[in-house]
Write a protein that holds these residues in place. Structure first.
Motif, PDB file in Angstrom:
ATOM      1  N   SER A 211       0.786  -1.209   0.096  1.00  0.00           N
ATOM      2  CA  SER A 211       0.123   0.076  -0.015  1.00  0.00           C
ATOM      3  C   SER A 211       0.883   1.323   0.031  1.00  0.00           C
ATOM      4  N   GLY A 212       2.209   1.109   0.108  1.00  0.00           N
ATOM      5  CA  GLY A 212       3.018   2.213   0.152  1.00  0.00           C
ATOM      6  C   GLY A 212       3.297   2.905   1.541  1.00  0.00           C
ATOM      7  N   PHE A 213       2.801   2.514   2.241  1.00  0.00           N
ATOM      8  CA  PHE A 213       2.903   2.877   3.794  1.00  0.00           C
ATOM      9  C   PHE A 213       4.415   3.189   4.238  1.00  0.00           C
ATOM     10  N   ILE A 214       5.253   2.062   3.492  1.00  0.00           N
ATOM     11  CA  ILE A 214       6.649   2.170   3.853  1.00  0.00           C
ATOM     12  C   ILE A 214       7.433   1.175   3.228  1.00  0.00           C
ATOM     13  N   GLY A 215       8.705   1.337   3.170  1.00  0.00           N
ATOM     14  CA  GLY A 215       9.603   0.780   2.177  1.00  0.00           C
ATOM     15  C   GLY A 215       9.777  -0.821   2.340  1.00  0.00           C
ATOM     16  N   LYS A 216      10.068  -1.478   1.214  1.00  0.00           N
ATOM     17  CA  LYS A 216      10.060  -2.741   1.473  1.00  0.00           C
ATOM     18  C   LYS A 216      11.207  -3.508   2.427  1.00  0.00           C
ATOM     19  N   GLU A 217      12.309  -2.582   2.751  1.00  0.00           N
ATOM     20  CA  GLU A 217      13.244  -2.919   3.463  1.00  0.00           C
ATOM     21  C   GLU A 217      12.720  -3.406   4.676  1.00  0.00           C
ATOM     22  N   HIS A 218      11.270  -2.880   5.134  1.00  0.00           N
ATOM     23  CA  HIS A 218      10.892  -3.078   6.678  1.00  0.00           C
ATOM     24  C   HIS A 218      10.196  -4.403   6.577  1.00  0.00           C
ATOM     25  N   GLN A 219       9.711  -5.172   5.512  1.00  0.00           N
ATOM     26  CA  GLN A 219       8.901  -5.893   5.302  1.00  0.00           C
ATOM     27  C   GLN A 219       9.373  -7.514   6.220  1.00  0.00           C
ATOM     28  N   ILE A 220       8.439  -7.803   7.073  1.00  0.00           N
ATOM     29  CA  ILE A 220       8.630  -9.070   7.980  1.00  0.00           C
ATOM     30  C   ILE A 220       7.757 -10.054   7.258  1.00  0.00           C
ATOM     31  N   GLY A 221       8.253 -11.557   7.186  1.00  0.00           N
ATOM     32  CA  GLY A 221       7.552 -12.544   6.571  1.00  0.00           C
ATOM     33  C   GLY A 221       8.310 -13.290   5.921  1.00  0.00           C
ATOM     34  N   GLN A 222       7.449 -14.411   5.128  1.00  0.00           N
ATOM     35  CA  GLN A 222       8.130 -15.229   4.248  1.00  0.00           C
ATOM     36  C   GLN A 222       9.021 -14.475   3.402  1.00  0.00           C
ATOM     37  N   THR A 223       8.412 -13.451   2.646  1.00  0.00           N
ATOM     38  CA  THR A 223       9.215 -12.773   1.530  1.00  0.00           C
ATOM     39  C   THR A 223       9.955 -11.602   1.954  1.00  0.00           C
ATOM     40  N   GLY A 224       9.942 -11.703   3.410  1.00  0.00           N
ATOM     41  CA  GLY A 224      10.832 -10.298   3.722  1.00  0.00           C
ATOM     42  C   GLY A 224      11.786 -10.715   4.841  1.00  0.00           C
ATOM     43  N   THR A 225      11.908 -10.160   5.891  1.00  0.00           N
ATOM     44  CA  THR A 225      12.740 -10.833   6.889  1.00  0.00           C
ATOM     45  C   THR A 225      12.265 -11.783   8.008  1.00  0.00           C
ATOM     46  N   THR A 226      12.903 -12.448   8.439  1.00  0.00           N
ATOM     47  CA  THR A 226      12.347 -13.220   9.359  1.00  0.00           C
ATOM     48  C   THR A 226      13.136 -13.048  10.835  1.00  0.00           C
ATOM     49  N   VAL A 227      12.266 -12.544  11.776  1.00  0.00           N
ATOM     50  CA  VAL A 227      12.733 -11.939  12.980  1.00  0.00           C
ATOM     51  C   VAL A 227      12.326 -12.686  14.094  1.00  0.00           C
ATOM     52  N   ARG A 228      13.121 -12.696  15.406  1.00  0.00           N
ATOM     53  CA  ARG A 228      12.511 -13.430  16.571  1.00  0.00           C
ATOM     54  C   ARG A 228      13.088 -12.475  17.630  1.00  0.00           C
ATOM     55  N   PRO A 229      12.350 -11.272  18.012  1.00  0.00           N
ATOM     56  CA  PRO A 229      12.786 -10.199  18.954  1.00  0.00           C
ATOM     57  C   PRO A 229      12.444 -10.561  20.257  1.00  0.00           C
ATOM     58  N   ALA A 230      12.685  -9.904  21.260  1.00  0.00           N
ATOM     59  CA  ALA A 230      12.285 -10.060  22.511  1.00  0.00           C
ATOM     60  C   ALA A 230      10.744  -9.609  22.688  1.00  0.00           C
ATOM     61  N   LEU A 231      10.455  -8.653  22.000  1.00  0.00           N
ATOM     62  CA  LEU A 231       9.290  -8.004  21.807  1.00  0.00           C
ATOM     63  C   LEU A 231       8.709  -7.634  20.581  1.00  0.00           C
ATOM     64  N   TYR A 232       7.348  -8.174  19.907  1.00  0.00           N
ATOM     65  CA  TYR A 232       6.937  -7.892  18.718  1.00  0.00           C
ATOM     66  C   TYR A 232       5.556  -7.245  19.092  1.00  0.00           C
ATOM     67  N   VAL A 233       5.500  -6.101  18.528  1.00  0.00           N
ATOM     68  CA  VAL A 233       4.183  -5.475  18.478  1.00  0.00           C
ATOM     69  C   VAL A 233       3.472  -5.408  17.031  1.00  0.00           C
ATOM     70  N   ALA A 234       2.505  -5.965  16.811  1.00  0.00           N
ATOM     71  CA  ALA A 234       1.782  -6.116  15.553  1.00  0.00           C
ATOM     72  C   ALA A 234       0.623  -5.120  15.661  1.00  0.00           C
ATOM     73  N   CYS A 235       0.798  -3.894  14.923  1.00  0.00           N
ATOM     74  CA  CYS A 235      -0.447  -3.105  14.746  1.00  0.00           C
ATOM     75  C   CYS A 235      -1.375  -3.165  13.362  1.00  0.00           C
ATOM     76  N   GLY A 236      -2.497  -3.279  13.603  1.00  0.00           N
ATOM     77  CA  GLY A 236      -3.261  -3.530  12.423  1.00  0.00           C
ATOM     78  C   GLY A 236      -2.827  -4.503  11.366  1.00  0.00           C
ATOM     79  N   ILE A 237      -2.321  -5.684  11.804  1.00  0.00           N
ATOM     80  CA  ILE A 237      -1.626  -6.751  10.910  1.00  0.00           C
ATOM     81  C   ILE A 237      -2.902  -7.921  11.192  1.00  0.00           C
ATOM     82  N   SER A 238      -3.357  -8.387  10.238  1.00  0.00           N
ATOM     83  CA  SER A 238      -4.246  -9.532  10.333  1.00  0.00           C
ATOM     84  C   SER A 238      -3.612 -10.773  10.621  1.00  0.00           C
ATOM     85  N   GLY A 239      -2.388 -11.051  10.111  1.00  0.00           N
ATOM     86  CA  GLY A 239      -1.364 -12.070  10.636  1.00  0.00           C
ATOM     87  C   GLY A 239      -1.923 -13.198   9.558  1.00  0.00           C
ATOM     88  N   ALA A 240      -1.601 -12.893   8.213  1.00  0.00           N
ATOM     89  CA  ALA A 240      -1.454 -13.956   7.149  1.00  0.00           C
ATOM     90  C   ALA A 240      -0.332 -15.063   7.547  1.00  0.00           C
TER      91      ALA A 240
END
Lengths: 304, 342
Positions: free
Chosen positions: B262-291
């Motif tokens: 949707s163009g809210f932010i650059g692709k370098e921020h993308q998390i997920g299978q096609t983006g980066t996989t992360v395992r931080p101590a805390l993850y705050v998901a805002c308005g993410i449905s969770g596909a």
């Protein structure tokens, strides 16, 4: 000519697969309960040393500290091309913190006397401290360059390396001897060479034989096991398959600086993080609900 | 090492580069103030460099009482040996009881060298520091007012509390972003003490030949805290809320594919299978449905907070805390609660 390198490696518990039984009651790690692996960064430290030898000549000696089982990583080093491997093993070294560990390693390096470069991995995955490299350099009275990524130049006694400092890089120059801590981006670690695996898979340290015999001959008469160990060691020595084994006396370590007494830091308390995701805690979208959640996250140290 | 010195100051190593103080140094000033108040002692900072004296005032504004300032051309760019010399000399002279460094690449290069020379204890990468009491299980000796150095170990599977009761100063490197960055009070006063250090030839053994700095890149992999926004954030403008929350938490900003597309932010921020996989101590998901593609990239996070208006959103299936409601109201409340520490 050529350059003599020492590589410090560590066998570590595989922290990506941990269960609750990993900790003993006293807060130390129950290493026996965990699968052990070659610390990832250390493979890159070994590779960096092997590349220097392959290009300029010289030798690669690998040093590790740990229980008999740690000989496994030394064999891995032999498979990849190390010239000489040494295990430092002594019960009196148990529970050493990074300072005591670096002191013990420095005594071992001193015993080796001649060296130009010391390579360490940037950090080990069990503690993630990245402290032993710089501390070892200080104990040896030599300079350190952390986050080594590339050898730029090495001629005579002068070395230039590129280091990656996260938000950029720099090229630094120093005189040998020098200690380098190596990043995993520095190189592609070579695989084990099949011929060397065939040659070195039977390499053993005396204490490994001792442990094997203790299992195989539980009812042996006094002296019998020792005799058997000596008998089995002879052919290994003749073929250059005996892994050198040193204890704290061999390296003239002052016990005051080793183990628990040599370690200023002590583990006071350990909490294991139990991951239970049996449904989630519903938080009311109110100020009160949200404040309660933040307090929970502060209590469990998710937030500082 | 120095002997335990309960009247000693609480110190911060003030990390600066190109005449800018690191945020972590200022975060540490706030923490040092808190610890020093608890102990009833003063806060000191060691500031070394070339033409950086002005930075002292920011340190003072953030809670420092005494700035030990060393001005020398040989300190213009960070190099391990001269900086270690400065710290060791200052510690031997002023005998602080606690010394904190940011767990930055620089701090993690410097602190162990200093600890080794001082033969003092050092705990890496702390996420919390407290003052507490310790009873030695062997001797039954009780030690009051020790620094409790709290850090994750074993890949984050355990939290260890480390102490050092005899070989001081008590030293720790502290992870970036975990301590609160205060506003600073420009009216606070403090002292600047100019110090001279004698260097030897060995201190100059390593020369800096070339130096290159880049702006900070998005570092999702290394982030301890990630605040991510999804399609539910609604607009690029509204995505500022996500940035602001990440800011107060000292975390990185992530996004779902929907937000990136949707163009809210650059692709370098993308998390997920096609983006980066992360395992931080805390993850705050805002308005993410969770596909499932998104969950695959973040479900290993140690703690997950999900904020979504749809109570049936799949993101709640991997969450530890779920808040059902309007993120436009919830995020500002969260920011306020974090600023005020609950």
């Amino acid at each position: 000519m050529g350059y003599d390198s020492i590589v410090c490696v560590k066998q570590v518990p595989d922290t990506s697969n941990i269960t609750g039984e990993a900790m003993k009651a006293d807060g130390t790690v129950n290493r026996a309960a965990l699968p052990a692996v070659f610390n990832p960064d250390d493979l890159h430290a070994l590779e960096a040393a092997l590349q220097v030898r392959d290009r300029f000549g010289g030798s690669v000696t690998v040093l590790t500290m740990g229980p008999p089982a740690a000989c496994e990583v030394l064999r891995e080093c032999l498979y990849r091309g190390a010239d000489r491997v040494i295990i430092l093993s002594d019960r009196r070294a148990a529970a050493s913190d990074t300072l005591a560990t670096s002191y013990i390693l420095s005594q071992a390096v001193r015993k080796l006397a001649r060296y130009d470069l010391v390579f360490c991995g940037r950090q080990a995955i069990d503690g993630d401290t990245a402290q032993v490299g710089p501390q070892l350099a200080e104990k040896l009275g030599i300079s350190q360059v952390t986050y080594y990524e590339q050898l730029v130049d090495l001629s005579g006694r002068t070395i230039r390396v590129r280091r990656n400092v996260g938000n950029g890089w720099e090229i630094v120059e120093g005189r040998l001897p020098m200690l380098l801590t190596v990043l995993d981006t520095a190189n592609e670690a070579r695989p084990a060479a099949a011929k060397r695996v065939m040659r070195y898979k039977r390499a053993r340290a005396p204490m490994e034989l001792g442990a094997e015999l203790a299992k195989a001959m539980p009812d042996a008469a006094p002296g019998q096991k020792e005799a058997e160990q000596a008998r089995r060691l002879e052919p290994l020595k003749a073929k250059g398959l005996c892994i050198e084994q040193w204890d704290l006396d061999d390296i003239d370590a002052d016990l005051q600086w080793c183990g628990v007494t040599g370690s200023p830091t002590k583990v006071h308390r350990v909490q294991s993080i139990v991951l239970t995701k049996e449904g989630f805690t519903a938080i009311a979208p109110t100020e009160e609900g949200i404040r309660g959640m933040i307090r929970d996250l502060i209590v469990d140290h998710t937030l500082g | 090492m120095i002997d335990p010195n309960p009247r000693g100051e609480v110190w911060v190593f003030a990390e600066q580069e190109d005449e800018h103080l690191s945020d972590t140094s200022l975060e540490l000033c706030g923490k040092a103030r808190e610890l020093a108040d608890r102990l009833g002692v003063q806060v000191g900072a060691v500031l070394a460099g070339w033409n950086v004296r002005e930075l002292s005032y920011r340190l003072i504004a953030h809670g420092v009482d005494q700035v030990y300032h060393v001005h020398d051309t040989r300190l213009e760019y960070y190099r391990t040996l001269p900086y270690a010399r400065v710290l060791c000399r200052m510690i031997s002279k002023h005998k602080p009881q606690i010394v904190m460094y940011g767990a930055t690449p620089l701090g993690r290069d410097l602190a162990p060298r200093v600890a080794s020379e001082m033969r003092a204890g050092l705990t890496a990468d702390c996420t919390d520091l407290q003052i507490g009491r310790y009873t030695d299980p062997r001797t039954k000796t009780v030690y009051d007012n020790l620094l409790m150095q709290i850090r994750p170990a074993f890949g984050g599977n355990i939290i260890a509390t480390i102490i050092n009761f005899d070989r001081w100063p008590q030293m720790a490197t502290v992870r970036e972003g975990v301590m609160r960055l205060g506003e600073g009070d420009p009216k606070r006063t403090g002292q600047i003490i100019d110090e001279k250090i004698a260097f030897n030839d060995f201190d100059q053994a390593v020369k800096l030949i070339e130096r290159h700095r880049e702006g900070r890149k998005v570092n999702l992999k290394g982030a301890r805290i990630i605040v991510a926004g999804g399609g539910g954030v609604g607009s690029k403008d509204n995505f500022k809320l996500v940035h602001e929350l990440a800011g107060v938490l000292g975390g990185a900003v992530g996004a779902s594919r929907a937000a990136v597309d949707s163009g809210f932010i650059g692709k370098e921020h993308q998390i997920g299978q096609t983006g980066t996989t992360v395992r931080p101590a805390l993850y705050v998901a805002c308005g993410i449905s969770g596909a499932v593609q998104h969950r695959a990239g973040m479900e290993e996070s140690a703690k997950i907070i999900a904020i979504n208006w749809d109570k049936d959103a799949p993101i709640f299936g991997v969450a530890h805390y779920g808040i059902v409601g309007d993120l436009n109201k919830i995020i500002p409340t969260l920011i306020k609660a974090i600023r005020e520490r609950g």
